[in-house]
Design a protein around this motif. Sequence first.
Motif, PDB file in Angstrom:
ATOM      1  N   GLU A 185       0.869  -1.184   0.000  1.00  0.00           N
ATOM      2  CA  GLU A 185       0.000   0.000   0.000  1.00  0.00           C
ATOM      3  C   GLU A 185       0.905   1.233   0.000  1.00  0.00           C
ATOM      4  O   GLU A 185       1.430   1.639   1.029  1.00  0.00           O
ATOM      5  CB  GLU A 185      -0.914  -0.053   1.221  1.00  0.00           C
ATOM      6  CG  GLU A 185      -1.857  -1.263   1.139  1.00  0.00           C
ATOM      7  CD  GLU A 185      -2.377  -1.755   2.477  1.00  0.00           C
ATOM      8  OE1 GLU A 185      -3.466  -2.358   2.497  1.00  0.00           O
ATOM      9  OE2 GLU A 185      -1.709  -1.559   3.516  1.00  0.00           O
ATOM     10  N   SER A 211      -1.404   6.640   1.287  1.00  0.00           N
ATOM     11  CA  SER A 211      -2.765   6.841   1.800  1.00  0.00           C
ATOM     12  C   SER A 211      -3.276   8.233   1.447  1.00  0.00           C
ATOM     13  O   SER A 211      -4.328   8.643   1.928  1.00  0.00           O
ATOM     14  CB  SER A 211      -2.819   6.614   3.313  1.00  0.00           C
ATOM     15  OG  SER A 211      -2.125   7.653   3.986  1.00  0.00           O
ATOM     16  N   GLN A 220      -0.531  -0.588  -4.663  1.00  0.00           N
ATOM     17  CA  GLN A 220      -1.862  -0.003  -4.552  1.00  0.00           C
ATOM     18  C   GLN A 220      -1.801   1.289  -3.749  1.00  0.00           C
ATOM     19  O   GLN A 220      -1.020   1.396  -2.805  1.00  0.00           O
ATOM     20  CB  GLN A 220      -2.798  -0.993  -3.863  1.00  0.00           C
ATOM     21  CG  GLN A 220      -4.222  -0.491  -3.694  1.00  0.00           C
ATOM     22  CD  GLN A 220      -5.182  -1.583  -3.247  1.00  0.00           C
ATOM     23  OE1 GLN A 220      -5.354  -1.816  -2.064  1.00  0.00           O
ATOM     24  NE2 GLN A 220      -5.788  -2.260  -4.205  1.00  0.00           N
ATOM     25  N   ASN A 266      -0.702  -8.822   2.973  1.00  0.00           N
ATOM     26  CA  ASN A 266      -0.172  -7.477   3.087  1.00  0.00           C
ATOM     27  C   ASN A 266       1.348  -7.510   3.251  1.00  0.00           C
ATOM     28  O   ASN A 266       1.874  -8.184   4.119  1.00  0.00           O
ATOM     29  CB  ASN A 266      -0.830  -6.809   4.302  1.00  0.00           C
ATOM     30  CG  ASN A 266      -0.739  -5.309   4.248  1.00  0.00           C
ATOM     31  OD1 ASN A 266       0.256  -4.775   3.781  1.00  0.00           O
ATOM     32  ND2 ASN A 266      -1.765  -4.637   4.719  1.00  0.00           N
ATOM     33  N   SER A 310       2.986  -4.420   3.140  1.00  0.00           N
ATOM     34  CA  SER A 310       3.361  -3.047   3.493  1.00  0.00           C
ATOM     35  C   SER A 310       4.131  -3.060   4.809  1.00  0.00           C
ATOM     36  O   SER A 310       3.926  -3.949   5.636  1.00  0.00           O
ATOM     37  CB  SER A 310       2.108  -2.181   3.684  1.00  0.00           C
ATOM     38  OG  SER A 310       1.236  -2.311   2.601  1.00  0.00           O
ATOM     39  N   TYR A 315      -3.631   2.846   6.374  1.00  0.00           N
ATOM     40  CA  TYR A 315      -4.340   2.534   5.122  1.00  0.00           C
ATOM     41  C   TYR A 315      -5.676   1.903   5.494  1.00  0.00           C
ATOM     42  O   TYR A 315      -5.964   0.759   5.204  1.00  0.00           O
ATOM     43  CB  TYR A 315      -3.500   1.598   4.243  1.00  0.00           C
ATOM     44  CG  TYR A 315      -3.891   1.645   2.791  1.00  0.00           C
ATOM     45  CD1 TYR A 315      -3.413   2.642   1.939  1.00  0.00           C
ATOM     46  CD2 TYR A 315      -4.762   0.705   2.247  1.00  0.00           C
ATOM     47  CE1 TYR A 315      -3.771   2.701   0.606  1.00  0.00           C
ATOM     48  CE2 TYR A 315      -5.135   0.758   0.904  1.00  0.00           C
ATOM     49  CZ  TYR A 315      -4.626   1.750   0.094  1.00  0.00           C
ATOM     50  OH  TYR A 315      -4.989   1.802  -1.236  1.00  0.00           O
TER      51      TYR A 315
END
Length: 349
Positions: free
Chosen positions: A60, A63, A109, A298, A300, A308
């Motif tokens: 991620e 944000s 993303q 995930n 991240s 996020y």
Amino acid sequence: MPELSLLIDKLEREHSLSETEYRALIEGRNETLAGDLRERAVQVRKAVYGNTVFVRGLIEISSWCKNNCYYCGIRAGNPKAERYRLTPEEILLCCREGWALGFRTFVLQGGEDPWFTDGVLEPLLRQIKAEFPGCAITLSLGERSRESYQRLYDAGADRYLLRHETADKSHYESLHPAAMSWDRRMECLRELKQIGYQVGCGFMVGSPGQTARELAKDLKFIEEFHPAMCGIGPFIPHKDTPFGDRPGGSVELSCYLLSILRLIQPNLLLPATTALGTLDPLGREKGIQSGANVVMPNLSPVSVRKKYMLYDNKICTGEESAQCRGCLSARMASIGYEIVTDRGDPKTI
Ligand code: 5AD
Ligand code: FES
């Protein structure tokens, strides 16, 4: 209208129903039908993908978002959202860690963050491709110009996820402010496909205002658009958004739709989403057992995960979830499935 079980036969045979028939199947949902659909979806999924589950390492990257979707926790208009963005170096570190863990697909993303210009992304994509030969890169960065999609593709991106959110224009307009256009969203999806990306679309289940009518349109759209992937998961309210007090979607209906999608397109890449796992501790397992074949652990950095927060109570955001890959391998093994080290391209059938 024929009996609903006959509709399921037809769907399995022809991979197509009319919008009215999809709607009947959704409105007539009951335990027996759901069980029947699930069994057939799992059978079809096993014929195409066996008991393997594809993994994507989800990074991620930001944000920050310039949009104001009414349902999303990181919308620009939420002053309580904590903002961060990873540097290209930090993203590369995530990929390095992921590669060692067996990930062969990285999903970058983020919100629509203008900081991530083509000029920033292009060298990053080239570096990832050079350092991890044979990996696939998926982008999920929202709407961009056709020119930008082309440049990112030329720099090495293979896939693009852009949920259509709803195939009904007026429903789309009730979920988004006027600055966002359903026509442009649909055009983006067509452009991405023309450029040569493997394209993923998708929608939330149980979003405010959604009925069987809208869902039937989603199914028909997916049948006709024929994406490589389709991400669906229940809507979950986020307290600091305009939809904070709306009821969330259901795990059961999400799983029912996963089964239908598997019969519509047997080789479709269907993730058992984090939202499913958030609503139900066994949600992702139930997704796989309904016909899904992808999980997206995930990757991240743990330090940013709580920032996020698309919806309330999102899982995998605490210290204990540093290693989602291991957690998901164990979860998949517990239901007789196996995560594979593979790019996880759709099977051609
Ligand atoms: N509940 C469930 N899914 C959400 N998304 C955004 N907000 C929510 C929410 N509150 C989904 C959208 C978006 C994807 C990244 O996450 O479908 O496309
Ligand atoms: Fe993230 Fe289990 S998948 S902790």
